[in-house]
Write a protein that holds these residues in place. Structure first.
Motif, PDB file in Angstrom:
ATOM      1  N   SER A 150       0.833  -1.218   0.000  1.00 43.08           N
ATOM      2  CA  SER A 150       0.000   0.000   0.000  1.00 43.08           C
ATOM      3  C   SER A 150       0.861   1.259   0.000  1.00 43.08           C
ATOM      4  CB  SER A 150      -0.938  -0.011   1.207  1.00 43.08           C
ATOM      5  OG  SER A 150      -0.215  -0.060   2.419  1.00 43.08           O
ATOM      6  N   VAL A 151       1.953   1.263   0.773  1.00 39.70           N
ATOM      7  CA  VAL A 151       2.828   2.435   0.804  1.00 39.70           C
ATOM      8  C   VAL A 151       3.542   2.604  -0.531  1.00 39.70           C
ATOM      9  CG1 VAL A 151       4.782   3.515   1.967  1.00 39.70           C
ATOM     10  CG2 VAL A 151       3.111   2.268   3.305  1.00 39.70           C
ATOM     11  N   LEU A 152       3.857   1.492  -1.178  1.00 37.29           N
ATOM     12  CA  LEU A 152       4.484   1.534  -2.501  1.00 37.29           C
ATOM     13  C   LEU A 152       3.564   2.238  -3.498  1.00 37.29           C
ATOM     14  CD1 LEU A 152       7.121   0.484  -3.820  1.00 37.29           C
ATOM     15  CD2 LEU A 152       5.866  -1.565  -4.484  1.00 37.29           C
ATOM     16  N   CYS A 153       2.289   1.916  -3.461  1.00 41.90           N
ATOM     17  CA  CYS A 153       1.319   2.574  -4.350  1.00 41.90           C
ATOM     18  C   CYS A 153       1.150   4.046  -3.994  1.00 41.90           C
ATOM     19  CB  CYS A 153      -0.031   1.858  -4.277  1.00 41.90           C
ATOM     20  SG  CYS A 153      -0.068   0.255  -5.100  1.00 41.90           S
ATOM     21  N   ILE A 154       1.202   4.380  -2.711  1.00 40.41           N
ATOM     22  CA  ILE A 154       1.095   5.780  -2.300  1.00 40.41           C
ATOM     23  C   ILE A 154       2.271   6.582  -2.845  1.00 40.41           C
ATOM     24  CG2 ILE A 154       1.145   7.344  -0.311  1.00 40.41           C
ATOM     25  CD1 ILE A 154      -0.384   5.199   1.263  1.00 40.41           C
ATOM     26  N   GLN A 155       3.461   5.986  -2.802  1.00 41.44           N
ATOM     27  CA  GLN A 155       4.641   6.666  -3.334  1.00 41.44           C
ATOM     28  C   GLN A 155       4.531   6.888  -4.841  1.00 41.44           C
ATOM     29  OE1 GLN A 155       8.025   7.504  -2.476  1.00 41.44           O
ATOM     30  NE2 GLN A 155       7.862   7.329  -0.265  1.00 41.44           N
ATOM     31  N   LEU A 156       4.096   5.864  -5.563  1.00 42.60           N
ATOM     32  CA  LEU A 156       4.048   5.947  -7.022  1.00 42.60           C
ATOM     33  C   LEU A 156       2.854   6.744  -7.521  1.00 42.60           C
ATOM     34  CD1 LEU A 156       5.050   2.273  -7.883  1.00 42.60           C
ATOM     35  CD2 LEU A 156       6.465   4.305  -8.133  1.00 42.60           C
ATOM     36  N   GLY A 157       1.752   6.733  -6.759  1.00 43.14           N
ATOM     37  CA  GLY A 157       0.559   7.438  -7.172  1.00 43.14           C
ATOM     38  C   GLY A 157      -0.146   6.725  -8.315  1.00 43.14           C
ATOM     39  N   PRO A 158      -1.261   7.279  -8.812  1.00 43.83           N
ATOM     40  CA  PRO A 158      -1.986   6.637  -9.898  1.00 43.83           C
ATOM     41  C   PRO A 158      -1.156   6.651 -11.180  1.00 43.83           C
ATOM     42  CG  PRO A 158      -2.879   8.817  -9.449  1.00 43.83           C
ATOM     43  CD  PRO A 158      -1.885   8.536  -8.381  1.00 43.83           C
ATOM     44  N   GLY A 159      -1.231   5.568 -11.917  1.00 45.02           N
ATOM     45  CA  GLY A 159      -0.454   5.456 -13.150  1.00 45.02           C
ATOM     46  C   GLY A 159      -0.200   4.007 -13.482  1.00 45.02           C
ATOM     47  N   ILE A 160       0.484   3.783 -14.576  1.00 42.83           N
ATOM     48  CA  ILE A 160       0.686   2.417 -15.055  1.00 42.83           C
ATOM     49  C   ILE A 160       1.515   1.584 -14.086  1.00 42.83           C
ATOM     50  CG2 ILE A 160       2.758   2.995 -16.397  1.00 42.83           C
ATOM     51  CD1 ILE A 160       1.677   1.024 -18.541  1.00 42.83           C
ATOM     52  N   GLU A 161       2.451   2.221 -13.367  1.00 42.05           N
ATOM     53  CA  GLU A 161       3.287   1.457 -12.429  1.00 42.05           C
ATOM     54  C   GLU A 161       2.443   0.879 -11.291  1.00 42.05           C
ATOM     55  OE1 GLU A 161       3.908   4.612 -13.257  1.00 42.05           O
ATOM     56  OE2 GLU A 161       5.684   4.467 -14.555  1.00 42.05           O
ATOM     57  N   SER A 162       1.576   1.714 -10.700  1.00 44.26           N
ATOM     58  CA  SER A 162       0.706   1.234  -9.623  1.00 44.26           C
ATOM     59  C   SER A 162      -0.303   0.220 -10.148  1.00 44.26           C
ATOM     60  CB  SER A 162      -0.027   2.406  -8.969  1.00 44.26           C
ATOM     61  OG  SER A 162       0.870   3.252  -8.299  1.00 44.26           O
ATOM     62  N   GLU A 163      -0.777   0.417 -11.365  1.00 49.57           N
ATOM     63  CA  GLU A 163      -1.720  -0.532 -11.964  1.00 49.57           C
ATOM     64  C   GLU A 163      -1.088  -1.911 -12.109  1.00 49.57           C
ATOM     65  OE1 GLU A 163      -3.020   1.173 -15.621  1.00 49.57           O
ATOM     66  OE2 GLU A 163      -3.750   3.003 -14.661  1.00 49.57           O
ATOM     67  N   GLU A 164       0.186  -1.948 -12.490  1.00 52.14           N
ATOM     68  CA  GLU A 164       0.888  -3.228 -12.613  1.00 52.14           C
ATOM     69  C   GLU A 164       1.038  -3.897 -11.255  1.00 52.14           C
ATOM     70  OE1 GLU A 164       4.533  -2.204 -14.477  1.00 52.14           O
ATOM     71  OE2 GLU A 164       3.680  -2.032 -16.503  1.00 52.14           O
ATOM     72  N   ILE A 165       1.329  -3.100 -10.232  1.00 50.48           N
ATOM     73  CA  ILE A 165       1.453  -3.660  -8.877  1.00 50.48           C
ATOM     74  C   ILE A 165       0.121  -4.245  -8.427  1.00 50.48           C
ATOM     75  CG2 ILE A 165       1.832  -3.064  -6.449  1.00 50.48           C
ATOM     76  CD1 ILE A 165       3.862  -0.972  -7.412  1.00 50.48           C
ATOM     77  N   LEU A 166      -0.963  -3.501  -8.655  1.00 50.54           N
ATOM     78  CA  LEU A 166      -2.286  -3.987  -8.254  1.00 50.54           C
ATOM     79  C   LEU A 166      -2.679  -5.230  -9.051  1.00 50.54           C
ATOM     80  CD1 LEU A 166      -4.851  -3.574  -6.583  1.00 50.54           C
ATOM     81  CD2 LEU A 166      -5.705  -2.070  -8.396  1.00 50.54           C
ATOM     82  N   LYS A 167      -2.345  -5.257 -10.326  1.00 47.30           N
ATOM     83  CA  LYS A 167      -2.679  -6.407 -11.169  1.00 47.30           C
ATOM     84  C   LYS A 167      -1.961  -7.663 -10.681  1.00 47.30           C
ATOM     85  CE  LYS A 167      -3.216  -5.498 -15.448  1.00 47.30           C
ATOM     86  NZ  LYS A 167      -2.986  -5.158 -16.880  1.00 47.30           N
ATOM     87  N   THR A 168      -0.738  -7.494 -10.171  1.00 43.34           N
ATOM     88  CA  THR A 168       0.038  -8.631  -9.675  1.00 43.34           C
ATOM     89  C   THR A 168      -0.397  -9.056  -8.281  1.00 43.34           C
ATOM     90  OG1 THR A 168       1.960  -7.914 -10.962  1.00 43.34           O
ATOM     91  CG2 THR A 168       2.366  -9.473  -9.170  1.00 43.34           C
ATOM     92  N   LEU A 169      -0.567  -8.086  -7.381  1.00 39.35           N
ATOM     93  CA  LEU A 169      -0.807  -8.397  -5.970  1.00 39.35           C
ATOM     94  C   LEU A 169      -2.284  -8.454  -5.604  1.00 39.35           C
ATOM     95  CD1 LEU A 169       1.946  -6.135  -4.350  1.00 39.35           C
ATOM     96  CD2 LEU A 169       2.115  -8.537  -5.011  1.00 39.35           C
TER      97      LEU A 169
END
Length: 451
Positions: A150-169
């Motif tokens: 969750s903190v990783l997504c907060i750091q990256l914010g909305p975007g393709i990088e966070s979408e990839e993290i959510l898609k995996t986890l």
């Protein structure tokens, strides 16, 4: 970082943190004497050269003890990144305690400092480590991994990088949440963190609806099942139901209007039953969720009418003035405070504005949606919330704070309070409280003697 833990500068470049040498670096760091009970992956990796090379790493758990203040005062960006590379490698360690401590250390670093460029380059490595710990770890390790996600997504914010993290986890977090054999504590943490990750990263509306349904299937189990039952008895699963309800409420704030209407029709007449739960945290979560639902409903239709308003306000008023002796004083005080605000929101459409100060700025929380969002992110970031409000563009956009305010070093220095000054301030405050208590006791004694 404390002076006695600083590394030798000649060894600085040795643990570059590349993904190909992650296992070897983790072994070296562990074999360097910090964790004597941990066996390395292989005897070949535990060479004298490798051990001396990584002897600068401190115990991963020390990162949490140092906290953000040490990072600001004694550490440099280079020192922090060097230490984080070691912690990332330690997430591959054979020892569960070492992996957990490494995950917590990385999470604490990301919660206390913006490291966008650093983690952007290593997001795949971090995602792989989190995925492995969620799948193979036990309760505490799973909780640490979910919190880091969750903190990783907060750091990256909305975007393709966070979408990839959510898609995996995302599928793994959802599986743990719905797994009845998993630890309740792990499921509870995964529910909160999954809700935060979806809030930030989801771009698929069907996935958002699926997540809402997942949370609904959990917290609705606390609804009253029988008409003759008046009180809901808490169970070990109640903490999971609370986290699921709060995560569901958070995601409801970003749903389209049509979906919000459907959810209001489904839950408006059932959610009040949770106010009769014997768990104070469930009552508070249900009350705050109801206030937020009323706010959303009135935002859609200004003349929104609730059929059972009279009975609901009676229940809310009773909770706002609850004086039952069998309940703890702390619980009663907290409950009364919350439900006074909830009652005002339901009856008078009023919200008591709160002011949050961070650095030279102020943020006004003037509605239930903003309050619930703030409380959720504060639960994840802890003491790092104020720093992120100052520096994190994503959070500043969420709370409509505009671009980050740039301050020069001299201004920051004048704003900063030294440890000694803070110690003096806390000591003075403690003495004042003690003196006030003594006076109050003396008055009570005088009254007792008079009667």
């Amino acid at each position: 970082m404390p002076k006695n833990k600083k590394r030798n500068t000649p060894h600085r470049g040795g643990s570059a943190g590349g993904s190909g040498s992650g296992a070897a670096a983790a072994t070296a760091a562990t074999a360097g004497g910090q964790h004597r009970n941990v066996q390395p992956f292989s005897d070949e990796d535990a060479s004298i050269e490798t051990m001396s090379h990584c002897s600068g790493y401190s115990d991963p758990s020390s990162f949490a003890e140092d906290g953000p203040e040490v990072l600001d005062e004694e550490g440099t960006q280079e020192d922090l990144e060097y230490k984080l590379k070691g912690l990332i490698d330690l997430t591959l360690d054979k020892s569960a305690k070492t992996r957990q401590a490494a995950l917590e250390g990385i999470k604490n670093a990301l919660a206390s400092k913006m490291l966008y460029e650093f983690i952007l380059e290593r997001r795949m490595t971090l995602t792989d480590s989190i995925e492995r710990c969620l799948k193979k770890g036990k309760s505490d390790e799973q909780r640490a991994a979910a919190a880091l996600a969750s903190v990783l997504c907060i750091q990256l914010g909305p975007g393709i990088e966070s979408e990839e993290i959510l898609k995996t986890l995302g599928p793994i977090l959802k599986k743990i949440i719905c797994d009845g054999s998993a630890s309740i504590q792990a499921r509870q943490t995964c529910a909160t963190c999954f809700g935060v990750c979806c809030f930030i990263a989801t771009d698929d509306i069907t996935e958002l609806y699926s997540t809402l349904e997942c949370f609904e299937n959990i917290f609705t189990k606390s609804y009253l099942k029988e008409k003759d039952t008046t009180v809901i008895c808490s169970t070990p699963n109640t903490v999971l139901h609370i986290s699921s309800l709060l995560a569901w409420t958070l995601l409801l704030t970003i749903c389209p209007i049509n979906e919000v209407k459907k959810k209001l029709e489904m839950h408006f007449h059932k959610l009040p039953s949770l106010l009769s739960c014997d768990d104070v945290n469930m009552r508070i979560a249900a009350g705050e969720s109801l206030a937020l639902l009323f706010e959303l409903a009135r935002g859609i239709e200004s003349d929104f009418f609730y059929e059972d308003m009279e009975s609901l306000t009676q229940v809310l008023r009773a909770l706002a003035t609850d004086g039952n002796k069998h309940r703890a004083k702390v619980d009663k005080r907290k409950q009364r405070s919350v439900f006074r605000d909830v009652l005002r929101a339901v009856e008078e459409r009023d919200f008591p504005t709160e002011t949050i100060k961070f650095g030279p700025e102020r943020m006004y929380i003037d509605c239930w949606v903003k309050k619930h969002t703030y409380d959720t992110f504060k639960e994840v970031l802890g003491s790092g919330m104020q720093y992120h409000l100052q520096s994190n563009e994503f959070l500043r956009n969420v709370f409509e704070l505009g671009p980050p305010v740039m301050l020069d070093a001299a201004t920051l220095k004048t704003m900063k309070i030294s440890r000694f000054e803070r110690h003096l301030y806390n000591s003075a405050a403690f003495k004042a409280r003690t003196k006030a208590r003594s006076k109050c006791r003396d008055k009570r004694a005088d009254v007792g003697e008079f009667f």
